[in-house]
Structures are given as C-alpha cells and as structure tokens.
Design a protein around this motif. Structure first.
Motif, short mmCIF file in Angstrom:
data_model
loop_
_atom_site.label_atom_id
_atom_site.label_comp_id
_atom_site.label_asym_id
_atom_site.label_seq_id
_atom_site.Cartn_x
_atom_site.Cartn_y
_atom_site.Cartn_z
N HIS A 29 0.86 -1.20 0.00
CA HIS A 29 0.00 0.00 0.00
C HIS A 29 0.89 1.24 0.00
O HIS A 29 1.83 1.33 0.79
N ILE A 30 0.59 2.17 -0.88
CA ILE A 30 1.23 3.48 -0.87
C ILE A 30 0.19 4.55 -1.20
O ILE A 30 -0.83 4.29 -1.84
N GLY A 31 0.47 5.76 -0.73
CA GLY A 31 -0.24 6.93 -1.25
C GLY A 31 0.58 7.47 -2.39
O GLY A 31 1.81 7.30 -2.45
N TRP A 32 -0.08 8.14 -3.32
CA TRP A 32 0.66 8.66 -4.48
C TRP A 32 0.02 9.97 -4.94
O TRP A 32 -1.12 9.98 -5.39
N TYR A 33 0.79 11.05 -4.76
CA TYR A 33 0.33 12.36 -5.23
C TYR A 33 0.81 12.61 -6.65
O TYR A 33 2.01 12.55 -6.94
N MET A 34 -0.15 12.83 -7.54
CA MET A 34 0.11 13.32 -8.88
C MET A 34 -0.76 14.55 -9.10
O MET A 34 -1.93 14.55 -8.72
N ARG A 35 -0.21 15.55 -9.73
CA ARG A 35 -0.94 16.81 -9.82
C ARG A 35 -2.09 16.78 -10.81
O ARG A 35 -3.02 17.57 -10.71
N ARG A 36 -2.06 15.86 -11.78
CA ARG A 36 -3.06 15.85 -12.85
C ARG A 36 -4.07 14.71 -12.65
O ARG A 36 -3.70 13.53 -12.65
N ASP A 37 -5.34 15.07 -12.55
CA ASP A 37 -6.39 14.07 -12.37
C ASP A 37 -6.52 13.17 -13.60
O ASP A 37 -6.84 11.97 -13.46
N ASP A 38 -6.29 13.71 -14.80
CA ASP A 38 -6.42 12.88 -15.99
C ASP A 38 -5.37 11.78 -16.02
O ASP A 38 -5.63 10.65 -16.46
N ARG A 39 -4.15 12.09 -15.51
CA ARG A 39 -3.11 11.06 -15.42
C ARG A 39 -3.50 9.98 -14.42
O ARG A 39 -3.27 8.79 -14.65
N ILE A 40 -4.08 10.39 -13.31
CA ILE A 40 -4.52 9.43 -12.29
C ILE A 40 -5.60 8.51 -12.87
O ILE A 40 -5.56 7.29 -12.70
N SER A 66 -4.10 10.66 -5.32
CA SER A 66 -4.78 11.93 -5.08
C SER A 66 -4.00 13.06 -5.75
O SER A 66 -2.77 13.04 -5.78
N SER A 67 -4.74 14.02 -6.27
CA SER A 67 -4.11 15.24 -6.80
C SER A 67 -4.10 16.34 -5.73
O SER A 67 -3.73 17.48 -6.01
N ASP A 68 -4.50 15.99 -4.52
CA ASP A 68 -4.51 16.92 -3.38
C ASP A 68 -3.33 16.58 -2.48
O ASP A 68 -3.36 15.59 -1.74
N ILE A 69 -2.29 17.38 -2.54
CA ILE A 69 -1.08 17.09 -1.76
C ILE A 69 -1.35 17.13 -0.27
O ILE A 69 -0.72 16.40 0.51
N ASN A 70 -2.32 17.95 0.16
CA ASN A 70 -2.63 18.02 1.59
C ASN A 70 -3.26 16.74 2.10
O ASN A 70 -2.99 16.29 3.21
N LYS A 71 -4.11 16.14 1.28
CA LYS A 71 -4.74 14.87 1.67
C LYS A 71 -3.68 13.79 1.87
O LYS A 71 -3.73 13.01 2.82
N ILE A 72 -2.71 13.76 0.96
CA ILE A 72 -1.63 12.77 1.07
C ILE A 72 -0.76 13.07 2.29
O ILE A 72 -0.43 12.17 3.08
N ALA A 73 -0.37 14.33 2.46
CA ALA A 73 0.53 14.70 3.57
C ALA A 73 -0.10 14.44 4.93
O ALA A 73 0.60 14.06 5.88
N LYS A 74 -1.40 14.63 5.04
CA LYS A 74 -2.08 14.37 6.31
C LYS A 74 -2.15 12.89 6.64
O LYS A 74 -2.06 12.49 7.80
N SER A 75 -2.29 12.06 5.62
CA SER A 75 -2.63 10.65 5.82
C SER A 75 -1.41 9.73 5.92
O SER A 75 -1.56 8.57 6.31
N TYR A 76 -0.22 10.24 5.55
CA TYR A 76 0.96 9.36 5.46
C TYR A 76 2.09 9.88 6.34
O TYR A 76 2.23 11.08 6.56
N ASP A 77 2.90 8.93 6.83
CA ASP A 77 3.95 9.25 7.79
C ASP A 77 5.28 9.58 7.12
O ASP A 77 6.02 10.46 7.56
N THR A 78 5.61 8.82 6.06
CA THR A 78 6.86 9.03 5.31
C THR A 78 6.50 9.54 3.93
O THR A 78 5.72 8.91 3.21
N LEU A 79 7.06 10.68 3.56
CA LEU A 79 6.78 11.30 2.26
C LEU A 79 8.04 11.28 1.43
O LEU A 79 9.07 11.84 1.83
N VAL A 80 7.98 10.61 0.28
CA VAL A 80 9.13 10.49 -0.61
C VAL A 80 8.93 11.47 -1.77
O VAL A 80 8.07 11.27 -2.62
N PHE A 81 9.73 12.52 -1.77
CA PHE A 81 9.59 13.57 -2.79
C PHE A 81 10.44 13.22 -4.01
O PHE A 81 11.65 13.06 -3.90
N VAL A 82 9.77 13.12 -5.17
CA VAL A 82 10.45 12.74 -6.40
C VAL A 82 9.96 13.64 -7.54
O VAL A 82 9.65 13.17 -8.63
#
Length: 331
Positions: A29-40, A66-82
């Motif tokens: 299981h991972i969370g994954w932030y992508m800025r574009r909803d169409d890509r998701i 999620s394209s909402d970085i706040n939703k990801i940041a709130k829900s996950y403990d380790t954030l891997v920025f790439v």
C-alpha cells in the motif's frame, strides 16, 4: 527500530514511478500524489503510468491516488519527494499540512532554484523539518533499469542511522541492493554535479569526441566534485563509492541519461530551447548548472567543467570553442 509507517510518493515522473514500484512491492500500500487528475484516471484504467515507464505494471488496488497534496501529507507518515527540483516549490506552496513530524525522503537529483539550496536544507530551513527526519536516496540507478528489474544499488542517507536502516529495508530486494550513509548533503550535492558533468559528456559526444577523452573527462569530473564537496560539506567520505563515482559514471555514460542526451543535442548544434522542447523531459543539470555556478561564486572552488557547461548553456559560447579550451586544461 524506527517505524516508517505509511509511505507516500510525491511526483509522477519516471523516477517516482520506479521508486513506487520498489516500495509497493514491500508494503502493498502506498499513497501517491500526482498533480493531474487525468493522469490518475488513466493510471487506474491502464494499470500503469500512462506517461512514464509504461512497462511497469501496478496493482492499483494497492495505491491511494490523489491530486490533493494536503490529503496525502495528512494521511501518510513518510513522504518520498520525487519531483523535478525546479517544480518542488510550486507543489509545496499548496501545502497547508505541517511537515515537522513527518519523515521526509528526497529522491530529487537537483537543487532548489533561487534559494540555491539542496533539498534537505530547503525542507529544514523553510518547513522546519529536523535533520534527523530528513533522508535522501542516492544512486547509481536509472529508473528504466529499475522498472526492468535489473540489478541496481541504492544508498539511503540520514543523520539518524536507525531511520536510514528502516527505510533501507523497504527498498531492499533481490534486484535492489542497499546501504546506508550519514552524508546526506554530500550525496545531494554530488547528485546535482553529476548531472552537470553528464551534460558535459553529452556535449563532447555530440562533438564526436571519443571514448578516450570521455574517460579523461570523467576522471577530471570526479576530482572536481571532490574539491567542491571538501569545501561545501567537509566530512570524511570515500569519493569512489557508488553514491558518488558510480552515480557520476552511469549518468555520464548511459543512453538512459536525459542529461547526457540533452548535452549531446547541444553538442550537435541544437539551441537550449529546442533541445528542451524535443526531449519532453526535464534535464535537471540545465538548472543545476546555473545554481552551482552562483553558489561557487562564493566558495571559489576550481571547477573548469562546471564553468565550461555554464558558458555553453548560459553565455552562448559555442560548444566547439569552449570544449577545446577545456581539453587544453586537462592532463
């Protein structure tokens, strides 16, 4: 042992996709932030990233997109920025969630423009993340080879070795070998510089310099990198280890290297703008060259390769003339 908790990937490019593939194989299981909803939407429909590393298949039931970085940041403990370093600030500007208590891992092989800070310093100074909660991933590893399950080696650096070892275990597999380091800044600086040197290697390739000269170029590049690191962040390190020399070599020689490809186009006579448009991907070394040049105006390290690449990319000096001057300085 430190608990890395729930892990999320921030970014949607090739290296982000490769790291996501490694991590989700362990965690399921991972969370994954992508800025574009169409890509998701396309990713969920196809089972792979529609734009990068399309051969890498995922079980999308194991991913919360999620394209909402706040939703990801709130829900996950380790954030891997790439994310590409020039765009890191624009992503973080949307952030309303504090990062102080998060474990931040940077897999960004670039420098934050304007501030001219490596990513760990940027997160520490701007977002108050303690250095013990900051880690980075060093190469040598191309995303394309990771996606193909080819043997690769990674270094996880963090001042807190317990945290480095915990995250290292998430990455380790039969095809991913790992080690730990405390030299976060050194590995981040070297990852910026190796992109600059890969552009130089590409320029020389475009100018039809051969393997003999490329070997001399890389030999001088690792010496130049070592001189800079010894001034910018003087700690005990072995510059011939894979996180430094290995990452330089793979980026300077490989056909997978976008910085080498960018440099080759410049050497063949492309303008910077035309090369950037044709590549359709960010060559981090283009931005890193300008940042490193500005930083070195204060440090005064002897860096003829950096100076040569800067003169070609930003001062309009012809590659043929500038590289000829560079070759005359080598021994």
């Amino acid at each position: 042992m430190f608990d890395v908790g729930k892990i999320a990937i921030i970014g949607g490019g090739s290296w982000a996709t490769a790291i996501a593939k490694i991590v989700v194989a362990h965690t399921h299981h991972i969370g994954w932030y992508m800025r574009r909803d169409d890509r998701i939407e396309d990713f969920i429909r196809l089972g792979h990233n529609p734009a990068y590393l399309t051969s890498a298949q995922f079980n999308v039931d194991e991913i919360f997109f999620s394209s909402d970085i706040n939703k990801i940041a709130k829900s996950y403990d380790t954030l891997v920025f790439v994310t590409p370093s020039p765009y890191l600030k624009s992503h973080l500007k949307k952030l309303k969630t504090g990062l102080t208590n998060k474990f931040i891992v940077t897999a960004i092989k670039g420098i934050v423009p304007e501030e001219n800070l490596i990513c760990s310093d940027y997160f520490h100074q701007i977002y108050d993340v303690p250095y013990d909660n900051l880690a980075c991933i060093g190469g040598p590893s191309h995303a394309e080879e990771v996606a193909l399950d080819r043997l690769s080696y990674l270094t996880v650096a963090c001042q807190d070795q317990d945290k480095a070892k915990s995250f290292m275990e998430v990455l380790t597999s039969d095809v991913i070998k790992t080690q730990v380091s405390t030299d976060v800044a050194g590995i981040e600086w070297s990852s910026v510089l190796k992109n600059v040197y890969a552009i130089a290697a590409g320029i020389c390739n475009g100018l039809k310099y051969g393997d003999n000269f490329q070997a001399v170029l890389m030999s001088n590049a690792i010496q130049e990198m070592n001189r800079f690191l010894n001034v910018a962040y003087p700690v005990e390190r072995n510059i011939v280890e894979s996180a430094y020399l290995g990452d330089l070599l793979v980026t300077g020689y490989s056909n997978f290297s976008r910085n080498r490809t960018f440099g080759t186009m410049i050497g063949k006579g492309y303008s910077v703008k035309t090369a950037q448009i044709e590549m359709e991907m960010v060559a981090e070394g283009y931005y890193g060259t300008k940042c490193m040049k500005e930083i070195n105006r204060h440090l005064h390290v002897n860096m003829p390769i950096l100076d040569a690449v800067y003169n070609i990319l930003y001062e309009g000096i012809t590659p043929k003339r500038q590289i000829k001057l560079l070759t005359d300085s080598f021994r």
